[in-house]
Design an enzyme around this catalytic site. Sequence first.
Site, PDB file in Angstrom:
ATOM      1  N   GLU A 169       9.561  -0.614  -7.867  1.00 16.64           N
ATOM      2  CA  GLU A 169       8.511  -1.517  -7.425  1.00 16.64           C
ATOM      3  C   GLU A 169       7.713  -2.030  -8.618  1.00 16.64           C
ATOM      4  O   GLU A 169       7.276  -1.218  -9.447  1.00 16.64           O
ATOM      5  CB  GLU A 169       7.585  -0.804  -6.429  1.00 16.64           C
ATOM      6  CG  GLU A 169       8.315  -0.355  -5.168  1.00 16.64           C
ATOM      7  CD  GLU A 169       7.412   0.378  -4.179  1.00 16.64           C
ATOM      8  OE1 GLU A 169       6.185   0.443  -4.411  1.00 16.64           O
ATOM      9  OE2 GLU A 169       7.931   0.889  -3.167  1.00 16.64           O
ATOM     10  N   HIS A 214       5.162  -2.828   0.007  1.00 17.98           N
ATOM     11  CA  HIS A 214       4.526  -1.503   0.045  1.00 17.98           C
ATOM     12  C   HIS A 214       3.076  -1.616   0.527  1.00 17.98           C
ATOM     13  O   HIS A 214       2.152  -1.118  -0.113  1.00 17.98           O
ATOM     14  CB  HIS A 214       4.588  -0.837  -1.326  1.00 17.98           C
ATOM     15  CG  HIS A 214       4.471   0.663  -1.251  1.00 17.98           C
ATOM     16  ND1 HIS A 214       4.990   1.500  -2.207  1.00 17.98           N
ATOM     17  CD2 HIS A 214       3.896   1.477  -0.329  1.00 17.98           C
ATOM     18  CE1 HIS A 214       4.741   2.759  -1.888  1.00 17.98           C
ATOM     19  NE2 HIS A 214       4.075   2.771  -0.736  1.00 17.98           N
TER      20      HIS A 214
END
Length: 339
Positions: free
Chosen positions: A280, A299
């Site tokens: 990420e 997220h």
Amino acid sequence: MTTRILAAGDHFVENRLLVDALRREVPGDVDIRELTLPWPTVPFGRVGEVDEASDVEAELIEALKGVEICVTQMAPLTRRVLDACPDLKLFCVSRGGPVNANLEAATKAGVAVTFAPGRNAVATAEHTLAMLLAATRRIPQTHADLAGGVWRGDYYMYDKVGPELEGSTVGLVGYGAIGRRVARMLEGFGAEVLVFDPYVDIPGQVGLDELLARSRFLSLHARATPETTRMIGAAQIALMPAGSVLVNCARGSLLDYDALCAALDSGHLFGAALDVFPEEPIPAGSRLLTTPNLVMTPHLAGASKETAVKAAGIVAADVARYVRGEPLAHCANPALATP
């Protein structure tokens, strides 16, 4: 006696929320300093030997001079910070797990570390259900088509429509605070819910293979541990009925993403929805960016105003226990739970 506290908030669990909760909960005279961290406008990452932290070691060390207690979400509690901050005795992480704290080093240094279990359970459960429905009803794809001026009548063809939740079997891998809420929501839709979680004792639990073979929908809610790393891979996805939907709003480490993409490419899975990823932000060129029938969010399953307020309140309550000399409620290094 004055208790010196550093509120190291960010742009989600803001300092004003931490300070308000501390002043409401903590007895006596408190001196609260503030340091604002750049998350989420600057992504978290690995800092020193800890994960998912803001890269602010130098700024944190400076702000912690003479400070006994730190309340934060993303500040890194590393060996470097611990060595430089001998006055620190309590480090409160307003997250479901203190991944940004070196627990071994903190324990050796006599620093208790607390966390905020359940802070985002409601938000994550709601997001999970939204993602499941979005993937099943093709909501992002059809919206994009309409926004681009294209009316796709072929989405109504039998082979392109998804199943209903009512009467379907949904498998939940993990049955903690989030999994339990998701189960209640699904039961309200009329779905049959199966559970696999070796860490809880509940009646009617089934084995993982049986759950996979029976579930038209699969939602992951397990914790990230060495045992759960890539627990859902090609072999497990192959056990799922053709045309199933898989959702992961838990941890990126639980799932083999190449296997997921292959199952979507082949059509074995009808769709999937992801809020967490192996890396990420998602790197350019990732297969995830071109795989069909995949819904993704960055997220943010736990992102709600209520989550931030709850997080601040949970850590402030443990600070109050510490100041009163009471055992800490959510201590990650239990040997130091009693001040």
